[in-house]
Design a protein around this motif. Structure first.
Motif, PDB file in Angstrom:
ATOM      1  N   GLY A 101      25.795 -19.142   4.016  1.00  0.00           N
ATOM      2  CA  GLY A 101      25.494 -20.112   2.957  1.00  0.00           C
ATOM      3  C   GLY A 101      24.152 -19.763   2.337  1.00  0.00           C
ATOM      4  O   GLY A 101      23.399 -18.932   2.863  1.00  0.00           O
ATOM      5  N   SER A 102      23.858 -20.410   1.209  1.00  0.00           N
ATOM      6  CA  SER A 102      22.517 -20.222   0.630  1.00  0.00           C
ATOM      7  C   SER A 102      21.478 -20.814   1.567  1.00  0.00           C
ATOM      8  O   SER A 102      20.328 -20.379   1.596  1.00  0.00           O
ATOM      9  CB  SER A 102      22.408 -20.943  -0.713  1.00  0.00           C
ATOM     10  N   GLN A 103      21.895 -21.798   2.336  1.00  0.00           N
ATOM     11  CA  GLN A 103      20.961 -22.454   3.255  1.00  0.00           C
ATOM     12  C   GLN A 103      20.427 -21.455   4.282  1.00  0.00           C
ATOM     13  O   GLN A 103      19.250 -21.484   4.626  1.00  0.00           O
ATOM     14  CB  GLN A 103      21.666 -23.633   3.946  1.00  0.00           C
ATOM     15  N   HIS A 175      20.884 -28.303 -11.957  1.00  0.00           N
ATOM     16  CA  HIS A 175      19.927 -28.570 -10.875  1.00  0.00           C
ATOM     17  C   HIS A 175      20.411 -29.669  -9.914  1.00  0.00           C
ATOM     18  O   HIS A 175      21.036 -30.634 -10.319  1.00  0.00           O
ATOM     19  CB  HIS A 175      18.629 -29.021 -11.568  1.00  0.00           C
ATOM     20  N   ASN A 176      20.093 -29.472  -8.656  1.00  0.00           N
ATOM     21  CA  ASN A 176      20.235 -30.525  -7.653  1.00  0.00           C
ATOM     22  C   ASN A 176      18.823 -30.999  -7.338  1.00  0.00           C
ATOM     23  O   ASN A 176      18.022 -30.177  -6.869  1.00  0.00           O
ATOM     24  CB  ASN A 176      20.903 -29.955  -6.393  1.00  0.00           C
ATOM     25  N   PRO A 177      18.455 -32.241  -7.608  1.00  0.00           N
ATOM     26  CA  PRO A 177      19.300 -33.395  -7.897  1.00  0.00           C
ATOM     27  C   PRO A 177      19.472 -33.780  -9.370  1.00  0.00           C
ATOM     28  O   PRO A 177      20.174 -34.761  -9.631  1.00  0.00           O
ATOM     29  CB  PRO A 177      18.518 -34.523  -7.198  1.00  0.00           C
ATOM     30  N   GLU A 203      15.762 -17.775  -7.184  1.00  0.00           N
ATOM     31  CA  GLU A 203      16.671 -18.471  -8.107  1.00  0.00           C
ATOM     32  C   GLU A 203      17.902 -18.912  -7.316  1.00  0.00           C
ATOM     33  O   GLU A 203      18.748 -18.093  -6.957  1.00  0.00           O
ATOM     34  CB  GLU A 203      17.078 -17.527  -9.258  1.00  0.00           C
ATOM     35  N   ASP A 204      17.975 -20.202  -7.045  1.00  0.00           N
ATOM     36  CA  ASP A 204      19.075 -20.753  -6.249  1.00  0.00           C
ATOM     37  C   ASP A 204      20.156 -21.222  -7.219  1.00  0.00           C
ATOM     38  O   ASP A 204      19.917 -22.101  -8.044  1.00  0.00           O
ATOM     39  CB  ASP A 204      18.525 -21.921  -5.403  1.00  0.00           C
ATOM     40  N   ASP A 205      21.349 -20.641  -7.105  1.00  0.00           N
ATOM     41  CA  ASP A 205      22.376 -20.884  -8.125  1.00  0.00           C
ATOM     42  C   ASP A 205      23.740 -21.235  -7.516  1.00  0.00           C
ATOM     43  O   ASP A 205      24.706 -20.489  -7.664  1.00  0.00           O
ATOM     44  CB  ASP A 205      22.496 -19.631  -9.019  1.00  0.00           C
ATOM     45  N   PRO A 206      23.844 -22.395  -6.871  1.00  0.00           N
ATOM     46  CA  PRO A 206      25.142 -22.721  -6.283  1.00  0.00           C
ATOM     47  C   PRO A 206      26.146 -23.303  -7.282  1.00  0.00           C
ATOM     48  O   PRO A 206      27.335 -23.405  -6.982  1.00  0.00           O
ATOM     49  CB  PRO A 206      24.795 -23.780  -5.224  1.00  0.00           C
ATOM     50  N   TYR A 207      25.658 -23.723  -8.475  1.00  0.00           N
ATOM     51  CA  TYR A 207      26.499 -24.561  -9.336  1.00  0.00           C
ATOM     52  C   TYR A 207      26.956 -23.941 -10.648  1.00  0.00           C
ATOM     53  O   TYR A 207      27.770 -24.532 -11.351  1.00  0.00           O
ATOM     54  CB  TYR A 207      25.750 -25.872  -9.662  1.00  0.00           C
ATOM     55  N   SER A 208      26.452 -22.752 -11.036  1.00  0.00           N
ATOM     56  CA  SER A 208      26.704 -22.300 -12.409  1.00  0.00           C
ATOM     57  C   SER A 208      28.191 -22.090 -12.709  1.00  0.00           C
ATOM     58  O   SER A 208      28.605 -22.204 -13.859  1.00  0.00           O
ATOM     59  CB  SER A 208      25.907 -21.032 -12.724  1.00  0.00           C
ATOM     60  N   GLY A 232      23.538 -17.135  -4.351  1.00  0.00           N
ATOM     61  CA  GLY A 232      24.724 -17.902  -4.707  1.00  0.00           C
ATOM     62  C   GLY A 232      25.536 -18.183  -3.459  1.00  0.00           C
ATOM     63  O   GLY A 232      25.173 -17.767  -2.351  1.00  0.00           O
ATOM     64  N   THR A 233      26.659 -18.870  -3.631  1.00  0.00           N
ATOM     65  CA  THR A 233      27.418 -19.341  -2.469  1.00  0.00           C
ATOM     66  C   THR A 233      28.888 -19.558  -2.823  1.00  0.00           C
ATOM     67  O   THR A 233      29.209 -19.813  -3.987  1.00  0.00           O
ATOM     68  CB  THR A 233      26.812 -20.665  -1.957  1.00  0.00           C
ATOM     69  N   PHE A 234      29.742 -19.477  -1.836  1.00  0.00           N
ATOM     70  CA  PHE A 234      31.154 -19.838  -2.026  1.00  0.00           C
ATOM     71  C   PHE A 234      31.395 -21.320  -1.718  1.00  0.00           C
ATOM     72  O   PHE A 234      32.526 -21.781  -1.737  1.00  0.00           O
ATOM     73  CB  PHE A 234      32.053 -18.981  -1.120  1.00  0.00           C
ATOM     74  N   SER A 235      30.325 -22.053  -1.424  1.00  0.00           N
ATOM     75  CA  SER A 235      30.491 -23.444  -0.988  1.00  0.00           C
ATOM     76  C   SER A 235      31.127 -24.334  -2.049  1.00  0.00           C
ATOM     77  O   SER A 235      31.853 -25.261  -1.722  1.00  0.00           O
ATOM     78  CB  SER A 235      29.146 -24.033  -0.567  1.00  0.00           C
ATOM     79  N   LYS A 236      30.826 -24.084  -3.316  1.00  0.00           N
ATOM     80  CA  LYS A 236      31.360 -24.971  -4.356  1.00  0.00           C
ATOM     81  C   LYS A 236      32.545 -24.327  -5.071  1.00  0.00           C
ATOM     82  O   LYS A 236      33.218 -24.963  -5.865  1.00  0.00           O
ATOM     83  CB  LYS A 236      30.272 -25.316  -5.391  1.00  0.00           C
ATOM     84  N   LEU A 242      33.293 -22.615   5.138  1.00  0.00           N
ATOM     85  CA  LEU A 242      33.315 -21.191   5.501  1.00  0.00           C
ATOM     86  C   LEU A 242      31.910 -20.637   5.711  1.00  0.00           C
ATOM     87  O   LEU A 242      31.732 -19.622   6.388  1.00  0.00           O
ATOM     88  CB  LEU A 242      34.023 -20.366   4.413  1.00  0.00           C
ATOM     89  N   ARG A 243      30.913 -21.286   5.101  1.00  0.00           N
ATOM     90  CA  ARG A 243      29.498 -20.875   5.226  1.00  0.00           C
ATOM     91  C   ARG A 243      29.281 -19.427   4.788  1.00  0.00           C
ATOM     92  O   ARG A 243      28.754 -18.604   5.553  1.00  0.00           O
ATOM     93  CB  ARG A 243      28.961 -21.085   6.665  1.00  0.00           C
ATOM     94  N   VAL A 244      29.716 -19.109   3.595  1.00  0.00           N
ATOM     95  CA  VAL A 244      29.467 -17.764   3.067  1.00  0.00           C
ATOM     96  C   VAL A 244      28.641 -17.866   1.780  1.00  0.00           C
ATOM     97  O   VAL A 244      29.054 -18.515   0.814  1.00  0.00           O
ATOM     98  CB  VAL A 244      30.785 -16.996   2.784  1.00  0.00           C
TER      99      VAL A 244
HETATM  100  C1  LIG Z   1      20.495 -26.281  -4.674  1.00  0.00           C
HETATM  101  C2  LIG Z   1      21.244 -25.977  -3.423  1.00  0.00           C
HETATM  102  N1  LIG Z   1      20.938 -24.897  -2.727  1.00  0.00           N
HETATM  103  C3  LIG Z   1      21.587 -24.559  -1.605  1.00  0.00           C
HETATM  104  C4  LIG Z   1      22.601 -25.355  -1.113  1.00  0.00           C
HETATM  105  C5  LIG Z   1      23.250 -24.971   0.173  1.00  0.00           C
HETATM  106  O1  LIG Z   1      24.468 -24.400  -0.058  1.00  0.00           O
HETATM  107  P1  LIG Z   1      25.282 -23.616   1.060  1.00  0.00           P
HETATM  108  O2  LIG Z   1      26.450 -24.464   1.399  1.00  0.00           O
HETATM  109  O3  LIG Z   1      25.638 -22.332   0.423  1.00  0.00           O
HETATM  110  O4  LIG Z   1      24.388 -23.410   2.234  1.00  0.00           O
HETATM  111  C6  LIG Z   1      22.965 -26.513  -1.804  1.00  0.00           C
HETATM  112  C7  LIG Z   1      24.026 -27.369  -1.291  1.00  0.00           C
HETATM  113  O5  LIG Z   1      24.284 -28.448  -1.708  1.00  0.00           O
HETATM  114  C8  LIG Z   1      22.258 -26.833  -2.994  1.00  0.00           C
HETATM  115  O6  LIG Z   1      22.539 -27.930  -3.703  1.00  0.00           O
END
Ligand SMILES: Cc1ncc(COP(=O)(O)O)c(C=O)c1O
Length: 395
Positions: A101-103, A175-177, A203-208, A232-236, A242-244
């Motif tokens: 994950g990006s986390q 952006h989150n939030p 540059e955190d880009d989970p949503y584009s 980036g991430t496959f989470s969304k 899957l945590r990738v």
């Molecule tokens: C801005 C941002 N970065 C990272 C993450 C973490 O994502 P991941 O599931 O890839 O760890 C999230 C998850 O909500 C997020 O909103």
């Protein structure tokens, strides 16, 4: 039996995420939660995943079930290099690293870069999970000024001129939030500032990929590839379970990230990486994304319509073109914490915005609303209840 004495000094900087605590409270039966930041379960292609498991085992069993390299499963890195090129992130497969994950990336980043007292620049507000990942390493946060269009480049210039910082962390798209997206012009300015000051930008880009209207924007990475670590991430776009995730960026930083990751988990699940790889290779992501977009767009619109109808006129909120969140600002001086408790009593939940600030004490009058998990009718009902509570609070 054990007390805090057993803990390392950095461990004392860890705090339970306020949001995770809120999510526990609001997962009670009957609660309409607009608090989480999760994909809708209907967005998961469960049947497809059965097929992906079969294909992954047919094609990759010997590797997908085996230990792998920390950098990641090569077929996935190859697929990602192709996919990312289409979004403006140019990299060879060797330059794409896989993360849990990006986390997972954010945690490793804190570990390799932050010593106590180091300065880290974040947007105000920012993603709470980043704050949580960095916290044990004891950074001092400098908050970047934001306006209706997101981070203000002049504020970044001022900070970097005055102080030496370790890195800048930003979420430029949906952006989150806040749901805000920085314009291309601002991206170019930010990239130029980062280059001028020879600073690292994360540059955190989970949503584009979750864009419901408007044209896609280039990542900041495109304008400063040697200074931007893009993640980036496959989470969304597939499934968070899957945590990738993945990252592309300066080789020096990626090499140290690999060393940090080796100590944590050796590598991200090879099996899940093989699934993600087949998701891309088979063209399934291309087919699935429009379905996710069509699921979420009416939910966003339903929430915005209901807010227009039921929220007091003194409130303002963002009107995002994608992502998962709407950011709401009440009149200055209003405290939405009591409103949160009242809303929970009436079975509607949101996250009070104050939890998203790296420097405590701000954002009492703000809240974050999620629109991806509930259907349109439920969203409208929840916003009506929330609007009523806000009306009563304002007298
Ligand atoms: C801005 C941002 N970065 C990272 C993450 C973490 O994502 P991941 O599931 O890839 O760890 C999230 C998850 O909500 C997020 O909103």
């Amino acid at each position: 039996m054990f007390s805090e004495e057993i803990l390392a000094s950095r461990t004392r900087n860890m705090g339970a995420s306020a949001i995770r605590e809120i999510l526990k409270v609001v997962s009670q039966p009957g609660m309409i939660s607009l608090a989480g930041g999760m994909p809708a379960p209907e967005a998961f292609p469960a049947d497809l995943i059965v097929d992906l498991v079969r294909t992954a085992l047919d094609k990759h069993a010997s590797k997908a079930l085996q230990y792998g390299t920390t950098e990641g499963f090569m077929p996935l890195r190859e697929e990602l290099a192709k996919y990312l090129a289409g979004t403006g992130v140019v990299a060879t497969p060797d330059e794409v690293n896989i993360t849990s994950g990006s986390q997972g990336l954010l945690d490793s980043l804190g570990k390799i870069l932050i010593s106590p007292g180091d300065k880290v620049v974040v947007e105000s507000p920012t993603y709470l999970g980043a704050i949580q990942a960095f916290a044990p390493y004891g950074p001092d946060y400098i908050e970047l000024e934001t306006d209706s269009q997101g981070a203000v480049p002049e504020s970044l210039e001022k900070i970097l001129t005055q102080q030496r910082v370790k890195f800048v962390y930003m979420i430029p798209t949906f952006h989150n939030p806040t749901g805000k997206t920085i314009s291309t012009q601002r991206r170019e300015k930010i990239a130029a500032i980062i280059r001028k000051h020879d600073t690292l930008l994360v540059e955190d880009d989970p949503y584009s990929a979750l864009r419901y209207r408007g044209a896609a924007l280039p990542p900041v990475h495109k304008f400063a590839p040697e200074h931007v670590l893009y993640t980036g991430t496959f989470s969304k776009t597939l499934a968070p379970g899957l945590r990738v995730g993945y990252c592309v960026g300066p080789e020096f930083i990626r090499n140290w990230l690999v060393l940090a990751k080796q100590g944590v988990d050796l590598h991200t699940s090879t099996f899940n990486q093989a699934l993600a790889s087949e998701y891309l290779a088979g063209g399934h992501m291309q087919a699935q994304l429009p379905k996710i977009v069509e699921l979420y767009r009416p939910r966003l619109d339903a929430m915005l319509d209901a807010m227009e109808k039921y929220f007091p006129k003194v409130f303002n909120w963002t009107k995002p073109e994608g992502g998962m969140f709407i950011w709401v600002e009440g009149p200055p001086g209003m405290d939405l914490d009591p409103i949160y408790h009242q809303a929970v009593a009436e079975k509607v939940a949101f996250v009070p915005g104050k939890h998203f600030f790296a420097v405590a004490g701000k954002g009492k009058e703000t809240m974050r609303l999620n629109y991806t998990v509930k259907d349109e009718k439920t969203i409208q009902g929840a916003i009506r209840i929330l609007g009523g509570i806000l009306d009563r609070a304002l007298g």
